[in-house]
Every structure is written in structure tokens, then in C-alpha cells.
Design a protein around this motif. Sequence first.
Motif, PDB file in Angstrom:
ATOM      1  N   ALA A  47      54.706  49.016  30.426  1.00  0.00           N
ATOM      2  CA  ALA A  47      53.806  50.011  29.878  1.00  0.00           C
ATOM      3  C   ALA A  47      53.123  50.992  31.006  1.00  0.00           C
ATOM      4  CB  ALA A  47      52.833  49.202  28.991  1.00  0.00           C
ATOM      5  N   VAL A  48      52.761  50.413  32.046  1.00  0.00           N
ATOM      6  CA  VAL A  48      52.134  51.008  33.235  1.00  0.00           C
ATOM      7  C   VAL A  48      52.791  52.155  33.818  1.00  0.00           C
ATOM      8  CG1 VAL A  48      50.616  50.847  35.143  1.00  0.00           C
ATOM      9  CG2 VAL A  48      50.282  49.420  33.212  1.00  0.00           C
ATOM     10  N   LEU A  49      54.054  51.532  34.160  1.00  0.00           N
ATOM     11  CA  LEU A  49      54.963  52.568  35.091  1.00  0.00           C
ATOM     12  C   LEU A  49      55.732  53.338  34.396  1.00  0.00           C
ATOM     13  CD1 LEU A  49      55.483  49.746  38.045  1.00  0.00           C
ATOM     14  CD2 LEU A  49      53.703  51.645  37.882  1.00  0.00           C
ATOM     15  N   GLN A  50      56.532  52.590  33.391  1.00  0.00           N
ATOM     16  CA  GLN A  50      57.539  53.405  32.591  1.00  0.00           C
ATOM     17  C   GLN A  50      57.141  54.253  31.532  1.00  0.00           C
ATOM     18  OE1 GLN A  50      61.032  50.780  32.478  1.00  0.00           O
ATOM     19  NE2 GLN A  50      62.111  52.064  31.026  1.00  0.00           N
ATOM     20  N   LEU A  51      56.405  53.757  30.796  1.00  0.00           N
ATOM     21  CA  LEU A  51      55.776  54.493  29.582  1.00  0.00           C
ATOM     22  C   LEU A  51      54.453  55.220  29.854  1.00  0.00           C
ATOM     23  CD1 LEU A  51      56.934  52.000  26.827  1.00  0.00           C
ATOM     24  CD2 LEU A  51      58.095  53.927  27.914  1.00  0.00           C
ATOM     25  N   ASN A  52      53.678  54.893  31.022  1.00  0.00           N
ATOM     26  CA  ASN A  52      52.588  55.618  31.408  1.00  0.00           C
ATOM     27  C   ASN A  52      51.352  55.681  30.444  1.00  0.00           C
ATOM     28  OD1 ASN A  52      51.226  56.963  33.177  1.00  0.00           O
ATOM     29  ND2 ASN A  52      51.365  58.935  32.387  1.00  0.00           N
ATOM     30  N   ALA A  53      51.329  54.145  29.955  1.00  0.00           N
ATOM     31  CA  ALA A  53      50.420  53.931  28.894  1.00  0.00           C
ATOM     32  C   ALA A  53      48.929  53.673  29.616  1.00  0.00           C
ATOM     33  CB  ALA A  53      50.571  52.717  28.334  1.00  0.00           C
ATOM     34  N   PRO A  54      48.023  54.321  28.855  1.00  0.00           N
ATOM     35  CA  PRO A  54      46.719  54.099  29.331  1.00  0.00           C
ATOM     36  C   PRO A  54      46.230  52.765  28.996  1.00  0.00           C
ATOM     37  CG  PRO A  54      46.573  54.807  27.045  1.00  0.00           C
ATOM     38  CD  PRO A  54      48.085  55.078  27.504  1.00  0.00           C
ATOM     39  N   THR A 113      60.058  52.501  23.569  1.00  0.00           N
ATOM     40  CA  THR A 113      58.767  53.146  23.234  1.00  0.00           C
ATOM     41  C   THR A 113      57.854  52.153  23.088  1.00  0.00           C
ATOM     42  OG1 THR A 113      59.254  52.533  21.004  1.00  0.00           O
ATOM     43  CG2 THR A 113      60.021  54.810  21.761  1.00  0.00           C
ATOM     44  N   MET A 114      56.533  52.409  23.107  1.00  0.00           N
ATOM     45  CA  MET A 114      55.500  51.343  23.162  1.00  0.00           C
ATOM     46  C   MET A 114      55.553  50.585  21.658  1.00  0.00           C
ATOM     47  SD  MET A 114      53.698  50.935  25.808  1.00  0.00           S
ATOM     48  CE  MET A 114      52.191  50.122  24.947  1.00  0.00           C
ATOM     49  N   ALA A 180      61.901  47.419  32.739  1.00  0.00           N
ATOM     50  CA  ALA A 180      62.436  47.094  31.596  1.00  0.00           C
ATOM     51  C   ALA A 180      63.645  46.234  31.767  1.00  0.00           C
ATOM     52  CB  ALA A 180      63.054  48.106  30.960  1.00  0.00           C
ATOM     53  N   LEU A 181      64.393  46.302  33.112  1.00  0.00           N
ATOM     54  CA  LEU A 181      65.546  45.441  33.193  1.00  0.00           C
ATOM     55  C   LEU A 181      65.202  43.939  33.489  1.00  0.00           C
ATOM     56  CD1 LEU A 181      68.205  47.643  34.779  1.00  0.00           C
ATOM     57  CD2 LEU A 181      68.370  46.557  32.779  1.00  0.00           C
TER      58      LEU A 181
END
Length: 440
Positions: A47-54, A113-114, A180-181
Amino acid sequence: MVLRMPVIPRPAASGPLRIRDFRLLLAGAAAGQLGAQVTLVALPLVAVLQLNAPAFQVGLLTAAETAAFLLVGLPAGAWVDRMRKLPLMIRADVVRAVAMASIPLAGVAGVLTMAQLYLVALITGVATVFFDVAHQSYLPQLLPKDQLVSGNGALETIRSTAQVAGPGLGGGLVQLLGAALAIAADAAGYALSALFLWAIRQPEERPRPVPGASLRKDIGEGLRFVFGHRLLRVIAFTTGLGNFFTATLMATQSVFLVRVLGLAPGAVGLVLSASAVGGLAGALCAGRLAARLGQARLIWLSALVTGPFAVLWPLSGRGAGAVLFAIGSGVVFFGAVVYNVAQVSFRQALCPPRLLGRMNATLRFLMWGTLPLGALAGGALADAFGARTALAWCAAGFLAVPLPLLLSPLRRMRDLPATGPDEDTARPDSADAAEAASLG
């Protein structure tokens, strides 16, 4: 008609590790826990690195992982008491393996996706509720009562060992393969756990149906058993409070370590491994500490002595300052594991077998139902005021955790009472006389 061999009683002095089926249970726990600890690092980093989630979305992801304890926690116990435990655990492992395997597949396809992360977290959370309730209810079928502390200590040792190796391995896999992997390791761990459990040969009869039983009545009986025992009430409240602030920590620590302290994924894994080192030490020491200090005294002492080290989390800084975060985690989780070994063993010895699933599920609902609430609070605090402030609130919470124990009869007891479980079920406060007899 299937003929079953009679179960030969095991000598109490043999030790749990001499029992083949218990060793298989340990091996399954090791495989599942190692994969789960990799995911503890890898999933928030997806979430933090791959999807750049807040920060709030990371907290929401942590909440989704534990929301099942609120959603299905109570009925799960009633259902588990109606089923054979071992096949249920195997099915739960298979569901978790398939769900986790979908993340690296989606990552490779470029469609992750999130929303998928939330869905996988919910599915694995529901499977985990059933697995954990069945697992704690199954252990007394493998071990005699006088070996439950040793058995739980061995399981905590396996879990803590996985917590030592898992975060470092997870951080390294994220750095090498991508977040993810790295989740594939968790899928493989659950699959191996299912295979080890499948190899267990201990006969297990299907619970006999109770005439006139219903889901509502079964849930009510579990609630009455827990709320009718003074010591179980205070243990449930204290553990729920501790889990609330633990979830606050889990929801904010990855954001804090990556975005505030500037650590690389491999370093994040190493810092988080420190909590597992403390947990492993706690698992190894719990039995001896209980024998020396008393099981009741150990429950409140473990929280009182180690909780204040949580203040090191918000005080940690960049570079060498990250060591403070590691030290705080190591000491706090040492106390948490010692506490858990003592109180879980007491619950298992106290409860009649027919109520184990409902008792464990009721306590999980009360204790673990606070996890999604704590995760949401942590994410919201980190979003509004920053991750360091969220950790400061978390540290203040850990200072308050021992208070219910210090205000309870446990503070004046050395050992926990060996009360008759059926009497406690019938008379809500019948534990009082036994508690008074054990004060000292």
C-alpha cells in the motif's frame, strides 16, 4: 460404520514435544506464522510503496484484516463447537493460501488495487477467526491439562521465532522482488500448514448435537460463561485495551518507519524483528516465570513492568535513533507474550471442552474486536497529526493497560484458582470463594 481405535492416555510426565501430533501442530504453526510475518511487513508496504496509499488507507487495511473478529467472532465459536476442529483448520488454511496468492498474481498482471487488498484482508481475516478459535479449542484434545502451559509456551516460541525471522525475510523479499511478489511466501506458508495438519492422526469425534440448541442459545451460553467469571472479565477487558493500542501501532509503524525515519524495506524488516526477539524471549521464559512468581502474579506484572517502554516509539529518530523503536518493541512484546501464555493456559484449563469454542470466540470477540477500532484510530491520528503523534497516543495507552489488572483480585493472588468450570457457568460469581482461598 467407521471403527476408531481407543485413545490411550498419555503419561503426564512425557512432555508435549514427545507427542507426534503435537509436533505436527507445531510444524503447521511454524509454516503459517512465518508466511504471516512476511505479510506483516509486505502487505502495508504494498500500500505504501506500490500503491502510494495515504496513512488513513493503510490504517483501513489493517482494520480490514481484523474486522472479522467483530463481524463473525461470536457466531464463529458456536459453529466451531458443532464441528470437528482439525478439518476446519485445514479448510481455513486453504482459503487463506488462495486469497493471498491472488495478490502477487494481480501484481504481475498490473491490475492490483487497494480494493483487492481490502477484500483479501477481509477474506483471510474471516478464515483466521475460524482457524484461531478452532486451534485454541483443539489443543486440549492433544495435551493433558498439566501440559497446557508447556504446549502454549512451545506454540508461542514457534510464533515468536517466526516473528524474528519473518519481518527480516519479508523486508528482504520486498527489496528483492517487490512488495506484491513477497506475499507469495504467505500463500506458501498457509499451504504447508494445511499439509502438516492433514497429517495429524489423533481421533476426533464430531460433537454431539444438543437437543433444542440454537445459534442464539449457544452464543448466549458462551457470553454467560465469560461474563460470569470475574477473572475472565478483567482479562478480557485488559487484553482488549492492549489490543486496541497494538492495532494503533500496527497501523502507523510502517508509515512512520518509511516516511518519517526514512528506512528502506530491508531495514524496516530488521527493526520490526526486534519485537519478535522480545516475544521469543518471553515465550522461552514464560513457564519458568510462572513457576517462580505465580501464574496470577505474572499476568499483571508482565504488563506493568514492560508497558512503559512503549514511550521509546515516538522518541525514536533517523539513523541510529531507530534503535529506540526496536528496543521499545522488544521489551513491550516480551511482556505481551508472557502475559498471553499465562492467561491463555488459564482459560483452557478452566473451561469445559464442550464450551471451548464459544469461550475462545467470545473472548476473541471482546479482545480482538478492538483491533479494527485501534487501526482506524491510528490511521486517522497519523493522517491528521502525523505518525509520531499517533505513536505518542499509542504509548500513553500502553501505560494505562495494567490498571484494570491492578484494580482486580489478581493483584492479591499468586496462583490462579482451579475452579470447577461447570460451577462457574451455573453461578456467575462462584469464582469469588476460590479467589479468596488463593489470595496471598
